[in-house]
Design a protein around this motif. Sequence first.
Motif, PDB file in Angstrom:
ATOM      1  N   GLN A   1       0.801  -1.224   0.000  1.00 34.85           N
ATOM      2  CA  GLN A   1       0.000   0.000   0.000  1.00 34.85           C
ATOM      3  C   GLN A   1       0.833   1.273   0.000  1.00 34.85           C
ATOM      4  O   GLN A   1       0.507   2.235  -0.705  1.00 34.85           O
ATOM      5  CB  GLN A   1      -0.925  -0.012   1.227  1.00 34.85           C
ATOM      6  N   VAL A   2       1.899   1.281   0.788  1.00 33.46           N
ATOM      7  CA  VAL A   2       2.695   2.505   0.926  1.00 33.46           C
ATOM      8  C   VAL A   2       3.865   2.541  -0.055  1.00 33.46           C
ATOM      9  O   VAL A   2       3.980   3.468  -0.872  1.00 33.46           O
ATOM     10  CB  VAL A   2       3.212   2.657   2.384  1.00 33.46           C
ATOM     11  N   ARG A   3       4.722   1.514   0.006  1.00 34.87           N
ATOM     12  CA  ARG A   3       5.918   1.550  -0.837  1.00 34.87           C
ATOM     13  C   ARG A   3       5.590   1.452  -2.319  1.00 34.87           C
ATOM     14  O   ARG A   3       6.262   2.050  -3.167  1.00 34.87           O
ATOM     15  CB  ARG A   3       6.880   0.428  -0.453  1.00 34.87           C
ATOM     16  N   HIS A   4       4.541   0.694  -2.651  1.00 33.40           N
ATOM     17  CA  HIS A   4       4.231   0.481  -4.066  1.00 33.40           C
ATOM     18  C   HIS A   4       2.867   0.995  -4.482  1.00 33.40           C
ATOM     19  O   HIS A   4       2.343   0.622  -5.528  1.00 33.40           O
ATOM     20  CB  HIS A   4       4.369  -1.012  -4.419  1.00 33.40           C
ATOM     21  N   GLY A   5       2.285   1.861  -3.658  1.00 33.03           N
ATOM     22  CA  GLY A   5       1.033   2.508  -4.032  1.00 33.03           C
ATOM     23  C   GLY A   5      -0.096   1.565  -4.389  1.00 33.03           C
ATOM     24  O   GLY A   5      -0.921   1.870  -5.256  1.00 33.03           O
ATOM     25  N   GLY A   6      -0.126   0.409  -3.732  1.00 26.92           N
ATOM     26  CA  GLY A   6      -1.195  -0.553  -3.983  1.00 26.92           C
ATOM     27  C   GLY A   6      -0.903  -1.532  -5.091  1.00 26.92           C
ATOM     28  O   GLY A   6      -1.720  -2.428  -5.363  1.00 26.92           O
ATOM     29  N   ASN A   7       0.264  -1.406  -5.752  1.00 26.66           N
ATOM     30  CA  ASN A   7       0.598  -2.298  -6.859  1.00 26.66           C
ATOM     31  C   ASN A   7       1.103  -3.643  -6.325  1.00 26.66           C
ATOM     32  O   ASN A   7       2.219  -3.746  -5.807  1.00 26.66           O
ATOM     33  CB  ASN A   7       1.658  -1.662  -7.760  1.00 26.66           C
ATOM     34  N   LEU A   8       0.274  -4.661  -6.453  1.00 25.75           N
ATOM     35  CA  LEU A   8       0.596  -5.981  -5.910  1.00 25.75           C
ATOM     36  C   LEU A   8       1.769  -6.633  -6.624  1.00 25.75           C
ATOM     37  O   LEU A   8       2.635  -7.235  -5.993  1.00 25.75           O
ATOM     38  CB  LEU A   8      -0.635  -6.892  -5.993  1.00 25.75           C
ATOM     39  N   ILE A   9       1.809  -6.513  -7.945  1.00 21.28           N
ATOM     40  CA  ILE A   9       2.876  -7.155  -8.711  1.00 21.28           C
ATOM     41  C   ILE A   9       4.238  -6.598  -8.318  1.00 21.28           C
ATOM     42  O   ILE A   9       5.204  -7.344  -8.136  1.00 21.28           O
ATOM     43  CB  ILE A   9       2.635  -6.977 -10.227  1.00 21.28           C
ATOM     44  N   ALA A  10       4.325  -5.291  -8.163  1.00 19.58           N
ATOM     45  CA  ALA A  10       5.594  -4.670  -7.769  1.00 19.58           C
ATOM     46  C   ALA A  10       6.022  -5.154  -6.393  1.00 19.58           C
ATOM     47  O   ALA A  10       7.201  -5.442  -6.155  1.00 19.58           O
ATOM     48  CB  ALA A  10       5.467  -3.151  -7.780  1.00 19.58           C
ATOM     49  N   ALA A  11       5.069  -5.250  -5.484  1.00 20.16           N
ATOM     50  CA  ALA A  11       5.387  -5.699  -4.127  1.00 20.16           C
ATOM     51  C   ALA A  11       5.866  -7.150  -4.125  1.00 20.16           C
ATOM     52  O   ALA A  11       6.801  -7.508  -3.391  1.00 20.16           O
ATOM     53  CB  ALA A  11       4.167  -5.549  -3.229  1.00 20.16           C
ATOM     54  N   LEU A  12       5.253  -8.004  -4.928  1.00 13.83           N
ATOM     55  CA  LEU A  12       5.626  -9.417  -4.968  1.00 13.83           C
ATOM     56  C   LEU A  12       7.013  -9.639  -5.560  1.00 13.83           C
ATOM     57  O   LEU A  12       7.618 -10.698  -5.367  1.00 13.83           O
ATOM     58  CB  LEU A  12       4.594 -10.221  -5.767  1.00 13.83           C
ATOM     59  N   ASN A  13       7.518  -8.643  -6.262  1.00 10.67           N
ATOM     60  CA  ASN A  13       8.872  -8.745  -6.818  1.00 10.67           C
ATOM     61  C   ASN A  13       9.948  -8.250  -5.858  1.00 10.67           C
ATOM     62  O   ASN A  13      11.132  -8.309  -6.168  1.00 10.67           O
ATOM     63  CB  ASN A  13       8.953  -7.987  -8.144  1.00 10.67           C
ATOM     64  N   GLU A  14       9.527  -7.785  -4.683  1.00  9.86           N
ATOM     65  CA  GLU A  14      10.485  -7.408  -3.641  1.00  9.86           C
ATOM     66  C   GLU A  14      11.170  -8.674  -3.105  1.00  9.86           C
ATOM     67  O   GLU A  14      10.599  -9.771  -3.160  1.00  9.86           O
ATOM     68  CB  GLU A  14       9.761  -6.708  -2.485  1.00  9.86           C
ATOM     69  N   PRO A  15      12.382  -8.554  -2.565  1.00  9.63           N
ATOM     70  CA  PRO A  15      13.047  -9.731  -1.988  1.00  9.63           C
ATOM     71  C   PRO A  15      12.319 -10.250  -0.763  1.00  9.63           C
ATOM     72  O   PRO A  15      11.703  -9.481  -0.011  1.00  9.63           O
ATOM     73  CB  PRO A  15      14.449  -9.214  -1.640  1.00  9.63           C
ATOM     74  N   VAL A  16      12.398 -11.550  -0.558  1.00  4.95           N
ATOM     75  CA  VAL A  16      11.654 -12.193   0.524  1.00  4.95           C
ATOM     76  C   VAL A  16      12.094 -11.698   1.901  1.00  4.95           C
ATOM     77  O   VAL A  16      11.335 -11.772   2.865  1.00  4.95           O
ATOM     78  CB  VAL A  16      11.780 -13.732   0.405  1.00  4.95           C
ATOM     79  N   ARG A  17      13.293 -11.154   2.003  1.00  5.42           N
ATOM     80  CA  ARG A  17      13.765 -10.662   3.301  1.00  5.42           C
ATOM     81  C   ARG A  17      12.899  -9.517   3.824  1.00  5.42           C
ATOM     82  O   ARG A  17      12.897  -9.230   5.018  1.00  5.42           O
ATOM     83  CB  ARG A  17      15.228 -10.212   3.220  1.00  5.42           C
ATOM     84  N   THR A  18      12.149  -8.856   2.932  1.00  5.68           N
ATOM     85  CA  THR A  18      11.325  -7.725   3.365  1.00  5.68           C
ATOM     86  C   THR A  18      10.104  -8.173   4.172  1.00  5.68           C
ATOM     87  O   THR A  18       9.531  -7.365   4.909  1.00  5.68           O
ATOM     88  CB  THR A  18      10.835  -6.894   2.161  1.00  5.68           C
ATOM     89  N   ILE A  19       9.710  -9.434   4.054  1.00  2.78           N
ATOM     90  CA  ILE A  19       8.541  -9.894   4.830  1.00  2.78           C
ATOM     91  C   ILE A  19       8.848 -11.095   5.725  1.00  2.78           C
ATOM     92  O   ILE A  19       7.999 -11.499   6.513  1.00  2.78           O
ATOM     93  CB  ILE A  19       7.353 -10.262   3.918  1.00  2.78           C
ATOM     94  N   MET A  20      10.051 -11.662   5.633  1.00  3.07           N
ATOM     95  CA  MET A  20      10.349 -12.855   6.429  1.00  3.07           C
ATOM     96  C   MET A  20      10.383 -12.532   7.922  1.00  3.07           C
ATOM     97  O   MET A  20      10.621 -11.391   8.325  1.00  3.07           O
ATOM     98  CB  MET A  20      11.685 -13.458   6.004  1.00  3.07           C
ATOM     99  N   THR A  21      10.128 -13.536   8.719  1.00  2.00           N
ATOM    100  CA  THR A  21      10.273 -13.427  10.163  1.00  2.00           C
ATOM    101  C   THR A  21      11.727 -13.700  10.502  1.00  2.00           C
ATOM    102  O   THR A  21      12.270 -14.743  10.125  1.00  2.00           O
ATOM    103  CB  THR A  21       9.363 -14.440  10.884  1.00  2.00           C
ATOM    104  N   GLN A  22      12.367 -12.770  11.198  1.00  2.00           N
ATOM    105  CA  GLN A  22      13.803 -12.896  11.449  1.00  2.00           C
ATOM    106  C   GLN A  22      14.117 -13.568  12.784  1.00  2.00           C
ATOM    107  O   GLN A  22      15.051 -14.364  12.868  1.00  2.00           O
ATOM    108  CB  GLN A  22      14.462 -11.523  11.389  1.00  2.00           C
ATOM    109  N   GLN A  23      13.368 -13.243  13.808  1.00  3.09           N
ATOM    110  CA  GLN A  23      13.611 -13.851  15.121  1.00  3.09           C
ATOM    111  C   GLN A  23      12.819 -15.151  15.196  1.00  3.09           C
ATOM    112  O   GLN A  23      11.642 -15.160  15.523  1.00  3.09           O
ATOM    113  CB  GLN A  23      13.177 -12.895  16.231  1.00  3.09           C
ATOM    114  N   ILE A  24      13.462 -16.249  14.850  1.00  2.00           N
ATOM    115  CA  ILE A  24      12.728 -17.511  14.751  1.00  2.00           C
ATOM    116  C   ILE A  24      13.219 -18.528  15.771  1.00  2.00           C
ATOM    117  O   ILE A  24      14.374 -18.491  16.218  1.00  2.00           O
ATOM    118  CB  ILE A  24      12.834 -18.118  13.335  1.00  2.00           C
ATOM    119  N   ALA A  25      12.329 -19.422  16.139  1.00  3.41           N
ATOM    120  CA  ALA A  25      12.680 -20.522  17.050  1.00  3.41           C
ATOM    121  C   ALA A  25      13.258 -21.669  16.220  1.00  3.41           C
ATOM    122  O   ALA A  25      12.735 -21.999  15.154  1.00  3.41           O
ATOM    123  CB  ALA A  25      11.446 -20.991  17.803  1.00  3.41           C
TER     124      ALA A  25
END
Length: 313
Positions: free
Chosen positions: A104-128
């Motif tokens: 919504q913010v970084r890509h103005g609602g453009n889903l395709i652009a967001a899905l092309n971002e690297p997975v590190r932008t949404i991954m959970t970092q502090q994991i068990a």
Amino acid sequence: MHQNGRGIKQGDRLLKMQGKLDRGPVEFKSHIVEQEGEIMAIATRDVISVPPTQSILAAVEQMTKCGFRRLPVTDAGTGRVIGIVTSGDIINLMGGGDKFRLVQVRHGGNLIAALNEPVRTIMTQQIATLQRDARIRDAVDVIVKKKIGGLPIVDADDVLMGIVTERDVMRVLAAEHSTLRAEDVMSSPLRVTGPDCPIASVTRDMTKYKLRRLPVVSDDVLYGIIAATDIMRYLGSREVFARLTTGNVAEVTELPVRTLIAGELYTTTPEKSINEVAREMLEKNIGALPVIEDSRPIGLVTEFDLVRAFAKG
């Protein structure tokens, strides 16, 4: 699957149906799980992982192709686990929570652009994680206490060695006979949604209440069940792109959730033993069974519910 053409427009709600039996709180006796063998004996060793630079879409496609709910994210050079991406992260991204800001913010609602971002932008970092010499009861403790469905197994240097899921644990624990029945362990009252509820509303509810699935109910009759993996598959199969004309995420998240419900609907009954319920779930390769009484849904039994019940005996 029950099809009801009169599906009413309804959002998330609680279905409070107590049925004909008095279901008070169930007290579990605490006991330590007997099996203490190495966790690697039940884990998946040949684990697929993705580098942090992999696109979100590629990761989702990989999970969809393999039927996974999660993928470890590893450093390409060392193989060290640095994060994990799950179906919950994808639900969050699709409008469920804070990760939706990427769209919504970084890509103005453009889903395709967001899905092309690297997975590190949404991954959970502090994991068990678990060490490779962990016992099954160690896995049970983490799964139950942290409500985590899968745990990467690492060596002393955090290099990925395998992964163990609640289904792996349930398969072992289900060999222990239990006197408990489905009604003793099911989640109730049910939080449900309606067949005409938009996908965006479902993703918000799943994220807000930390649910992996929601029964879809119309006129108090079970219409189907929607899981986080169904929504993830919607992306991973690329079906979602056939519905995009402008690329805006609203084109796909405003669709009614009934468009994603497919396949046969399996249910169980309140008096069925949890051993039988576990066997059915393993045989059908499903993560939950709605509990039906007098043709109405009164609860939901999940893999997590069964792991917790078997562990506490």
